[in-house]
Design a protein around this motif. Structure first.
Motif, short mmCIF file in Angstrom:
data_model
loop_
_atom_site.label_atom_id
_atom_site.label_comp_id
_atom_site.label_asym_id
_atom_site.label_seq_id
_atom_site.Cartn_x
_atom_site.Cartn_y
_atom_site.Cartn_z
N ALA A 11 73.66 4.91 80.54
CA ALA A 11 74.58 4.81 79.41
C ALA A 11 74.59 3.41 78.83
CB ALA A 11 75.97 5.18 79.88
N GLN A 12 74.56 3.28 77.52
CA GLN A 12 74.78 1.99 76.86
C GLN A 12 76.21 1.58 77.14
OE1 GLN A 12 73.24 -0.28 75.27
NE2 GLN A 12 71.21 0.62 75.25
N SER A 13 76.53 0.30 76.83
CA SER A 13 77.88 -0.15 77.12
C SER A 13 78.86 0.88 76.56
CB SER A 13 78.15 -1.51 76.52
OG SER A 13 77.18 -1.82 75.58
N PRO A 14 79.64 1.49 77.43
CA PRO A 14 80.46 2.61 76.99
C PRO A 14 81.55 2.13 76.04
CG PRO A 14 80.96 2.00 79.26
CD PRO A 14 79.83 1.15 78.83
#
Lengths: 317, 272
Positions: A11-14
């Motif tokens: 996941a990219q920075s959530p």
């Protein structure tokens, strides 16, 4: 660079989450974060940001470490345009990047595909091919290379068995650079391992479907493997290109820091090193460093722009 | 049958790739005058004189260069592990203003060529009188400037379930306690991978020591090898090969014992 989307979907920075029950306040986390980040922030300022600005300033000066830097405007860049050794180093570096990177990646891809399909002893081959990547940047291997391609080295010795008269690979301006290309291609193991990781993510069903449609192995390679692997090809291409622009150790060792014969192995970084740390032309070296930075930035941006036309993300919606 | 052919072809290719290294091993135990005249693998005469000659070819014995390299490598490992893990925890887990910006800077600085920074850094360290010390080699490592490792650790921490920290928060643990007792032990594989790569890169590094280390007694192994090569000492190629080979041994040891971590490090982040 979004390496995570290429290799492993992390996941990219959530997006900021609603505060959980019992979680400390934003402010308290922020204070703690800055304590954790203290070394990082110091490094960012002292080791990266300030030197970056300083080198930009120095690129407009004449500075020899002994006297104060003297502002000379664009003089360094004008001098570059007339400096034949500068252009020689540009030529050498471009040739090296354009030849050695594609060759290295082609080998890496070929071997990854051969190793991928249920080959026994995979771990052993993978290790054997990877070993040169670990050693390739060392002075020891550069010394080995010098002897290998020397007039009485292993290469000519082996050619002699076949009755071929070898030549002085390293003394000949036409062949000296090729030996360094061979050295870089020899270290194909590291991109190969990234290819192997990518190949493992291609679903077997796609190959089955292709077989049902009557596709042979070559057709499967071009119609299934290559398109699905383009993100990894792209990733390796960007990384290896950036690396190749900065090649230094091998050229320094093989030519004893000179870049010879006739500047045929005068890599850009080697000339920058000569200007900065042998002749103490710190201003000129800084100007050269900024040109390198801009070229790498433009080439990398170019890769990203062109990627639209050939990189295929299977999960695109 | 086809598999057999493929194995033979692969083995031949492996041999071709590894042959130069084997040649170096064999050459290091041959008498100097035979190194270049016999390209075959079976030496007609075996001697360890090259190792004795090489060990003392420079003003200082190679034991000193190995000790220097070991000091710099171990110092770099400590620096990277401490500073990068601290930064990575904050970037992966804590909420604060500027987090995305810092993470973006980390990614970009992975691609920043060292050469843009090296001239001002050299001027900076030389004005502090730190040229010819290990300070310029070690200080940046303690300031998390090897962005690759920060990135690797951030990615790894993101795979650790957040529920673990959340539970600890509820139990009253602060960020430091959570980092030290929960996250750090769980990220051991990332720490091991970073330590191994830091060791190999630092052990092999030539550019930085070449710039900062000026006197022979401060040399690390790569600079010593380079100086031995260009001084063309009487000890010759055999001795040069012997010392080169010894310089590769620590990497080979790591390669054999830590392959799992090396391969995983490569395939997840693409570092070299």
């Amino acid at each position: 660079m979004t390496q995570d989307t290429l290799v492993r979907p992390v996941a990219q920075s959530p997006p900021p989450r609603p505060p959980r029950r019992g979680m400390p306040s934003f402010r308290r986390q922020g204070r703690a974060a800055h304590v954790f980040l203290l070394p990082f922030l110091l490094g960012l300022v002292l080791v990266t940001a300030v030197p970056l600005l300083a080198s930009l300033y120095l690129s407009f000066t004449d500075y020899d470490l002994l006297h104060d830097p003297e502002l000379i405007g664009l003089e360094n860049f004008r001098r570059m345009a007339e400096d034949q050794r500068f252009w020689a180093s540009v030529g050498v570096t471009l040739k090296y990047v354009l030849v050695s990177v594609p060759l290295q990646l082609a080998f890496a891809l070929l071997l990854a595909v051969v190793l991928d399909k249920g080959m026994r002893g995979l771990a052993l081959y993978r290790s054997a091919f990877y070993l040169p990547s670990l050693l390739g940047s060392s002075v020891a291997v550069a010394i080995l290379w010098r002897q290998l391609f020397g007039h009485e080295g292993l290469v000519n010795g082996v050619l002699g068995w076949f009755g071929i008269e070898g030549e002085s690979w390293l003394q000949n301006p036409d062949t000296a650079l090729s030996t360094l290309v061979v050295l870089n291609v020899w270290t194909f193991g590291s991109p190969m391992i990234i290819f192997l990781a990518g190949l493992r993510q291609i679903p077997e069903e796609l190959y089955e479907a292709a077989r049902v449609d009557g596709a042979g192995r070559v057709r499967q390679f071009w119609s299934v493997t290559v398109p699905l692997l383009t993100p990894i090809v792209f990733f390796n291409l960007v990384l290896q290109t950036i690396g190749a622009f900065q090649a230094f150790t091998q050229a320094h060792v093989i030519s004893e820091g000179q870049g010879g014969p006739l500047d045929s192995t005068l890599f850009y970084t080697l000339y920058l090193y000569q200007q900065g740390f042998n002749s103490f032309n710190m201003g000129y070296a800084s100007a050269m460093a900024w040109v390198l930075l801009l070229v790498i930035a433009v080439v990398t941006a170019g890769h990203f722009l062109l990627s639209k036309y050939w990189v295929f993300y299977g999960d695109e919606r | 049958m086809r598999a057999g052919v493929r194995h033979v072809a692969m083995c031949a290719f492996v041999l071709l790739m590894i042959y130069p290294l084997i040649w170096m091993v064999v050459s290091s135990i041959k008498p100097g005058n035979l190194v270049l005249s016999e390209p075959g693998l079976i030496p007609s005469e075996v001697t360890f004189q090259n190792y004795r000659d090489g060990w003392n070819a420079l003003d200082e014995p190679f034991s000193l260069f190995f000790a220097n390299s070991l000091f710099v490598s171990v110092g770099s490992i400590v620096g990277n592990l401490v500073s990068c893990s601290l930064a990575a925890y904050a970037l992966a887990r804590l909420e604060f203003r500027g987090r995305r910006l810092y993470f973006a800077i980390t990614l970009v600085s992975v691609m920043l060529p060292l050469h843009v920074l090296v001239v001002p850094q050299y001027i900076f360290f030389s004005q502090l009188g730190m040229v010819n010390t290990y300070f310029p080699l070690l200080l940046p490592k303690f300031l998390a400037t090897d962005a690759f490792f920060t990135f690797l650790m951030v990615q790894f921490i993101r795979t650790i379930p957040r529920e673990l920290d959340a539970a600890a928060w509820v139990d009253g643990a602060g960020p430091f306690r959570i980092f030290w007792s929960i996250v750090l032990p769980l990220m051991t594989p990332a720490l091991v991978t970073s330590a191994i790569f830091t060791f190999i890169w630092t052990w092999n590094d030539f550019f930085t020591p070449l710039i900062y280390l000026t006197s022979t007694e401060m040399f690390t192994v790569p600079v010593a090898l380079n100086s031995m090569m260009s001084s063309e000492t009487s000890s010759g190629v055999g001795a040069l090969f012997a010392m080169s080979l010894l310089s590769l041994l620590p990497i080979l040891v790591f390669f054999v014992t830590a392959q799992k971590y090396l391969i995983r490090g490569i395939s997840t982040t693409g570092l070299k």
